[in-house]
Design an enzyme around this catalytic site. Structure first.
Site, PDB file in Angstrom:
ATOM      1  N   LYS A 287       1.033  -0.998  -0.025  1.00 60.07           N
ATOM      2  CA  LYS A 287       0.016   0.131  -0.020  1.00 60.07           C
ATOM      3  C   LYS A 287       0.954   1.239   0.031  1.00 60.07           C
ATOM      4  CE  LYS A 287      -4.051   2.026   2.893  1.00 60.07           C
ATOM      5  NZ  LYS A 287      -4.802   1.729   3.857  1.00 60.07           N
TER       6      LYS A 287
ATOM      7  N   SER B  62      -9.522   1.454   2.636  1.00 61.01           N
ATOM      8  CA  SER B  62      -8.654   2.370   1.994  1.00 61.01           C
ATOM      9  C   SER B  62      -7.710   1.408   1.068  1.00 61.01           C
ATOM     10  CB  SER B  62      -7.993   3.681   2.624  1.00 61.01           C
ATOM     11  OG  SER B  62      -7.320   2.992   3.732  1.00 61.01           O
TER      12      SER B  62
ATOM     13  N   SER C 185      -9.734  -1.018   7.050  1.00 64.10           N
ATOM     14  CA  SER C 185      -9.055  -0.537   5.758  1.00 64.10           C
ATOM     15  C   SER C 185      -8.311  -1.828   5.293  1.00 64.10           C
ATOM     16  CB  SER C 185      -8.067   0.501   5.702  1.00 64.10           C
ATOM     17  OG  SER C 185      -9.156   1.661   5.447  1.00 64.10           O
TER      18      SER C 185
HETATM   19  N1  GLN Z   1     -13.193   3.768   6.178  1.00 64.28           N
HETATM   20  C1  GLN Z   1     -12.529   4.457   7.542  1.00 64.28           C
HETATM   21  C2  GLN Z   1     -12.096   5.739   7.373  1.00 64.28           C
HETATM   22  O1  GLN Z   1     -12.366   6.326   6.357  1.00 64.28           O
HETATM   23  C3  GLN Z   1     -11.187   3.478   8.022  1.00 64.28           C
HETATM   24  C4  GLN Z   1     -10.032   3.756   7.051  1.00 64.28           C
HETATM   25  C5  GLN Z   1      -8.836   3.016   7.328  1.00 64.28           C
HETATM   26  O2  GLN Z   1      -9.045   2.062   8.040  1.00 64.28           O
HETATM   27  N2  GLN Z   1      -7.802   3.566   7.108  1.00 64.28           N
HETATM   28  O3  GLN Z   1     -11.562   6.532   8.173  1.00 64.28           O
END
Ligand code: GLN
Length: 525
Positions: free
Chosen positions: A96, A171, A195
């Site tokens: 990532k 994400s 994410s």
């Molecule tokens: N979807 C969540 C957010 O937007 C979690 C994102 C993540 O785990 N980085 O904060």
């Protein structure tokens, strides 16, 4: 089966026997990426040259080990190289794009870091390199990991290999999509509120968020430091155990790293789950969960019962407060973490009349709408006069949520729920409704607030799209997740079902995302 379609442990056997070389494995993966990427858009940056060099090193390691491996050209490798081959030696992995890779651009999915080339490796990267893993590229993500669909990437969207036009989740959408489509054998993602697990679930692969502190955050570009954790995204549970074994364990460079050593997580596989006590929090199976997703999860519960586990309902009564708590704490931490991106030291710089003007214009141009929204929310929650009402109150709610889990784990070894309330949704469907987007993390966010480990394992399909089963364990009890996850996987064999990728052929640039700078990695190899 083609080589890129195999798991890491399957490839490892072939490498050890000298039946294939790391170079051949890499060529298979890079060739497949070339076919996939025009439609999938999972990678921001590919690094074939570094990968080839790593594959050559890996070849030497196998040669040392067995004197039997062949290098990429088919010729026998010479001797020399590192001492022995690590568990992932010669295995292509995707990273990532929020983990620092020395000499390889690391954008965090943001225009503000579009040209940032880190001078050092994150600890997870140096551990992978030491083990002999082959990094093939950096994957697309929601900007600064804020999002659940990868549509908040500052550059382009990534698609779900299971359905044309559907999101891969987020994400870590690029990592999950590419592993599901065999564009990497394994990947790393990061999980602040879901994410790793949510995109793994939406793409039909395995994703693990380790216990907070088990994997070093050194070199992970911070979103919300008290929640962020790096985790594996893999084709099966065995690979997940192998990858965690390489990246886990104490790191003096990260002050929140726990004083524990990585163990050999593969010892938790192939075990009986007779008598394992599994709890289903009723709050995770009720309102907000798609009825068909619930049905699929209930079938998974029946399988676990059939394997001898005892399954009962339980309650996590403060679940209702989890989303609100998270959306105060995470933005508060991000507003402070992202203050460093001001155009002075690295990344984008927009000229201004004064230094303040330059900083404000750089941040205006460099950050996308969701990141700006979070910075504003977080700054507000931390501001004088509101701190106690919002941030301090959220911290108290966080304690109550953590205590709910402590209470439940007095009765149960593992908790179970859907990973995501729905299957993959279509691109564009939720972008204008942040609350609907935030709801995607209903079942995953409480786990981060409590710092617990949790794994998403494929458990079937709804309307042709993958559903993920979430397993949650007490702190540092990842072993229990591997045992239950592996037992379930063996009993069901969902891995045999793979995305047909038949939409690739019809994807045209008009139908795909409009790439901005940088455009999707053009595989020139
Ligand atoms: N979807 C969540 C957010 O937007 C979690 C994102 C993540 O785990 N980085 O904060």
């Amino acid at each position: 089966m083609k080589m890129h379609e195999l798991t890491a442990h399957e490839i490892r056997v072939l490498l050890e026997r000298g039946e294939v070389s790391p170079g051949e494995v890499l060529d298979s993966v890079l060739g497949h990426i070339q076919d996939l990427e025009p439609a999938l858009h999972a990678y921001i940056t590919l690094c074939p040259d570094d990968a080839r060099e790593a594959a050559e090193q890996a070849c030497k390691a196998y040669a040392d080990k067995s004197a039997g491996a062949r290098c990429g050209t088919g010729a026998r490798c010479g001797t020399g190289g590192r001492d022995g081959a690590g568990a992932l030696c010669g295995i292509p992995i995707a990273i990532k794009d929020n983990m620092c890779t020395e000499g390889i651009r690391t954008t965090c999915g943001s225009k503000i870091l579009h040209n940032f080339v880190p001078p050092y490796d994150a600890t997870v990267i140096s551990r992978l390199k030491k083990d002999g893993a082959v990094i093939v590229g950096k994957t697309n993500m929601d900007e600064f990991a804020m999002g659940s669909s990868t549509e908040n990437s500052g550059f382009f969207d990534t698609y779900n290999p299971w359905r044309k036009g559907a999101v891969p989740g987020g994400s870590s959408g690029g990592s999950a999509a590419t592993v599901a489509a065999d564009g990497a054998i394994l990947a790393l993602g990061s999980d602040t509120g879901g994410s790793v697990r949510q995109p793994a679930s939406l793409c039909g692969v395995v994703g693990l968020k380790p216990t907070y502190g088990l994997v070093s955050r050194y070199g992970l570009i911070a979103f919300a430091s008290s929640l962020d954790q790096i985790g594996p995204i893999t084709k099966d549970v065995t690979d997940c155990a192998l990858l965690l074994g390489v990246i886990a364990g104490h790191d003096p460079q990260d002050s929140t790293s726990a004083p524990v050593q990585a163990s050999d997580y593969t010892t938790y596989l192939d075990k009986d789950i007779k008598g394992t006590r599994i709890g289903i929090p009723k709050e995770y199976m009720g309102e907000g969960i798609d009825p068909d997703v619930r049905r699929v999860v209930e079938r998974a519960v029946a399988v676990l019962r059939g394997l001898g586990a005892s399954v009962d309902e339980c309650s996590l009564p403060h679940t209702d407060y989890a989303l609100a708590t998270y959306y105060l704490i995470a933005p508060a931490e991000c507003s402070s973490n992202l203050a460093r991106f001001d155009g002075v030291r690295h990344g984008l710089q927009t000229k201004g009349r004064s230094i303040e003007d330059m900083m404000s214009k750089t941040r205006r141009d460099g950050f996308g709408a969701e990141v700006k929204r979070r910075i504003m929310l977080g700054t507000y929650a931390l501001s004088a006069g509101y701190y106690d009402a919002y941030y301090a109150k959220a911290q108290k709610a966080r304690t109550l949520i953590r205590k709910d889990f402590e209470h439940a784990f007095k009765q149960f070894d593992v908790l179970l729920s859907p990973t995501s309330p729905t299957v993959a949704f279509m691109a564009g469907e939720r972008v204008d409704n942040p609350l609907q987007m935030y709801a995607a993390d209903l079942c995953t966010i409480p786990v981060n607030l409590a710092g617990l480990p949790a794994m998403s394992v494929p458990c079937g399909f709804s309307a042709g799209l993958p559903v993920g089963l979430q397993l949650i364990a007490p702190h540092f009890e990842e072993g229990g997740l591997f045992t239950v996850g592996h037992a379930y996987e063996r009993a069901t064999g969902w891995r045999q079902f793979r995305p047909a990728l038949d939409w690739q052929a019809s994807a045209t640039p008009e139908q795909g995302p409009a790439p901005s700078d940088p455009s999707p990695a053009t595989p020139e190899m």
